[in-house]
Design an enzyme around this catalytic site. Sequence first.
Site, PDB file in Angstrom:
ATOM      1  N   CYS A  80       0.892  -1.167   0.000  1.00  0.00           N
ATOM      2  CA  CYS A  80       0.000   0.000   0.000  1.00  0.00           C
ATOM      3  C   CYS A  80       0.920   1.204   0.000  1.00  0.00           C
ATOM      4  O   CYS A  80       1.194   1.786   1.050  1.00  0.00           O
ATOM      5  CB  CYS A  80      -0.887  -0.018   1.235  1.00  0.00           C
ATOM      6  SG  CYS A  80      -1.931  -1.475   1.323  1.00  0.00           S
TER       7      CYS A  80
ATOM      8  N   ALA B 273       1.295   4.303  -1.924  1.00  0.00           N
ATOM      9  CA  ALA B 273       1.161   5.724  -2.261  1.00  0.00           C
ATOM     10  C   ALA B 273       1.099   6.593  -1.001  1.00  0.00           C
ATOM     11  O   ALA B 273       0.514   6.160  -0.008  1.00  0.00           O
ATOM     12  CB  ALA B 273      -0.106   5.938  -3.088  1.00  0.00           C
TER      13      ALA B 273
ATOM     14  N   LYS C 221       7.498   5.951   2.053  1.00  0.00           N
ATOM     15  CA  LYS C 221       8.282   4.837   2.613  1.00  0.00           C
ATOM     16  C   LYS C 221       8.979   4.079   1.481  1.00  0.00           C
ATOM     17  O   LYS C 221      10.108   3.628   1.639  1.00  0.00           O
ATOM     18  CB  LYS C 221       7.396   3.908   3.451  1.00  0.00           C
ATOM     19  CG  LYS C 221       6.870   4.614   4.699  1.00  0.00           C
ATOM     20  CD  LYS C 221       6.126   3.696   5.615  1.00  0.00           C
ATOM     21  CE  LYS C 221       5.427   4.473   6.717  1.00  0.00           C
ATOM     22  NZ  LYS C 221       4.265   5.281   6.234  1.00  0.00           N
TER      23      LYS C 221
ATOM     24  N   ASP D  73      -0.522   0.225  -5.313  1.00  0.00           N
ATOM     25  CA  ASP D  73      -1.604   0.967  -4.657  1.00  0.00           C
ATOM     26  C   ASP D  73      -2.836   0.779  -5.523  1.00  0.00           C
ATOM     27  O   ASP D  73      -2.729   0.641  -6.739  1.00  0.00           O
ATOM     28  CB  ASP D  73      -1.272   2.452  -4.488  1.00  0.00           C
ATOM     29  CG  ASP D  73      -2.085   3.079  -3.358  1.00  0.00           C
ATOM     30  OD1 ASP D  73      -1.563   3.206  -2.232  1.00  0.00           O
ATOM     31  OD2 ASP D  73      -3.275   3.416  -3.599  1.00  0.00           O
TER      32      ASP D  73
ATOM     33  N   ASP E  85      -5.302  -3.754  -6.475  1.00  0.00           N
ATOM     34  CA  ASP E  85      -5.937  -4.012  -5.186  1.00  0.00           C
ATOM     35  C   ASP E  85      -5.121  -5.149  -4.556  1.00  0.00           C
ATOM     36  O   ASP E  85      -5.193  -6.293  -5.027  1.00  0.00           O
ATOM     37  CB  ASP E  85      -7.394  -4.418  -5.412  1.00  0.00           C
ATOM     38  CG  ASP E  85      -8.069  -4.841  -4.116  1.00  0.00           C
ATOM     39  OD1 ASP E  85      -7.359  -4.997  -3.092  1.00  0.00           O
ATOM     40  OD2 ASP E  85      -9.294  -5.023  -4.119  1.00  0.00           O
TER      41      ASP E  85
ATOM     42  N   CYS F  59      -1.021   4.188  11.160  1.00  0.00           N
ATOM     43  CA  CYS F  59      -0.885   5.468  11.870  1.00  0.00           C
ATOM     44  C   CYS F  59      -2.154   5.704  12.681  1.00  0.00           C
ATOM     45  O   CYS F  59      -2.714   6.785  12.669  1.00  0.00           O
ATOM     46  CB  CYS F  59      -0.588   6.616  10.906  1.00  0.00           C
ATOM     47  SG  CYS F  59      -1.877   6.862   9.679  1.00  0.00           S
TER      48      CYS F  59
HETATM   49  C1  LIG Z   1      -1.251   4.601   4.903  1.00  0.00           C
HETATM   50  S1  LIG Z   1      -1.380   4.907   3.201  1.00  0.00           S
HETATM   51  C2  LIG Z   1       0.210   4.392   2.633  1.00  0.00           C
HETATM   52  C3  LIG Z   1       1.294   5.428   2.842  1.00  0.00           C
HETATM   53  C4  LIG Z   1       2.592   5.025   2.157  1.00  0.00           C
HETATM   54  N1  LIG Z   1       3.059   3.722   2.628  1.00  0.00           N
HETATM   55  C5  LIG Z   1       3.690   6.044   2.373  1.00  0.00           C
HETATM   56  O1  LIG Z   1       4.420   5.934   3.365  1.00  0.00           O
HETATM   57  O2  LIG Z   1       3.818   6.961   1.543  1.00  0.00           O
HETATM   58  C6  LIG Z   1      -2.389   3.591   2.678  1.00  0.00           C
HETATM   59  C7  LIG Z   1      -2.535   3.451   1.174  1.00  0.00           C
HETATM   60  O3  LIG Z   1      -3.236   2.225   0.921  1.00  0.00           O
HETATM   61  C8  LIG Z   1      -3.937   2.359  -0.269  1.00  0.00           C
HETATM   62  N2  LIG Z   1      -4.913   1.256  -0.311  1.00  0.00           N
HETATM   63  C9  LIG Z   1      -6.117   1.153   0.308  1.00  0.00           C
HETATM   64  N3  LIG Z   1      -6.686  -0.040   0.038  1.00  0.00           N
HETATM   65  C10 LIG Z   1      -5.819  -0.707  -0.764  1.00  0.00           C
HETATM   66  C11 LIG Z   1      -5.848  -1.990  -1.402  1.00  0.00           C
HETATM   67  N4  LIG Z   1      -6.880  -2.816  -1.245  1.00  0.00           N
HETATM   68  N5  LIG Z   1      -4.791  -2.346  -2.167  1.00  0.00           N
HETATM   69  C12 LIG Z   1      -3.737  -1.502  -2.331  1.00  0.00           C
HETATM   70  N6  LIG Z   1      -3.671  -0.276  -1.777  1.00  0.00           N
HETATM   71  C13 LIG Z   1      -4.695   0.109  -1.001  1.00  0.00           C
HETATM   72  C14 LIG Z   1      -4.505   3.754  -0.207  1.00  0.00           C
HETATM   73  O4  LIG Z   1      -4.801   4.220  -1.502  1.00  0.00           O
HETATM   74  C15 LIG Z   1      -3.350   4.527   0.469  1.00  0.00           C
HETATM   75  O5  LIG Z   1      -2.567   5.152  -0.506  1.00  0.00           O
END
Ligand SMILES: C[S@@+](CC[C@H](N)C(=O)[O-])C[C@H]1O[C@@H](n2cnc3c(N)ncnc32)[C@H](O)[C@@H]1O
Length: 336
Positions: free
Chosen positions: A116, A118, A122, A140, A167, A255
Amino acid sequence: MYCNDSIIISGVHCGDIVSVFADTVGQCKKGYQKPYVQGCKIFLGNGIVRMERKHLYAKNLKPVGVAIEMTATVSGCPVIGPDCLSSNLALLQNLPSILCGHVLNPLQNEIILDMCAAPGNKTSHLAMLMGDQGVIIALDKTESKVKNIVKRCQQFSLHSVHTFVCDSTRSVKKISQPCDSEEQQKLVLQGPPFIQESFDRILLDAPCSALGQRPQLANRITVNQLKSYPLLQRKLFHSAVSLLKCGGTLIYSTCTVTHEENEGLVLWALKHFPNLDLVPAVPVLGGPGLKGSGLTEEQRQCVQKFGPPLVGSDCDIDTIGFFIACFRKKSTVDVT
Ligand SMILES: C[S@@+](CC[C@H](N)C(=O)[O-])C[C@H]1O[C@@H](n2cnc3c(N)ncnc32)[C@H](O)[C@@H]1O
């Protein structure tokens, strides 16, 4: 205060000293002309005006920069923003987020999955820790957000990161296909779905209720939204365990501060995946897991929990609320 979220009333000029408030109910629309007296607002501090209305709201303007230079803030936090750092040299991240990369500890030439990813904060840190040598697959589910990962990696000229819109709950190929490590690398570069046990290390920085984010002057999350996260986190975790190689490391982080999304997820994982060990998340900067959460004393010491230092809390570092747990996969045993 950055100009894209500022409201400066008429009659205010550059150099004026003003008080700054945050609108907590979303009624003070951009460009509002008069003093906003009726709505709910919170005093943030005082500052000097650096941009006037004409710099912010005239037609075809896309203003950038600082609109009010804060001189004294209620929070006492130093003012740090994108303009304070050269954008190609450094990236601002909160302390627990930086720690996540170090706990995952990716090594050069390994195959890493960031499930995940975006906007890629990280991810870019992981690539730098690996000296940009190896393969990082960054997924993402939202296409526009994946574009931000690409931008982030271009910003730092990183070549080891390969992004895909996916996904991640559906990122595992149903049929397993044993192959050697060279072939494995070629296959992951083709994108999801991936064959089981393709990755040396996996970061699951899960979508969460984000209740640990600060500053947080108001929160409009509903009970239903709050309840939806643990289910999604478990589905993502399930995929993560399948995709992890034996002996591989899985980091789960959020978080937020809720039991269900943090210690509760760890308890659920240990119950449903007998092939996983909870191992110490090192290096240690945070406090242990919540007392009374169901984790044993040893398990509490394995995880790391961050947040504002509260009376009686085991951690005195003042950060956003955050949680990190580290698992090692010991075998390919089928899961329940
Ligand atoms: C906490 S943020 C991630 C922050 C990222 N790791 C960073 O440090 O920049 C969670 C991310 O999970 C994505 N997300 C939500 N459901 C998801 C899924 N089923 N599969 C992949 N990504 C997903 C969201 O779009 C969001 O960008």
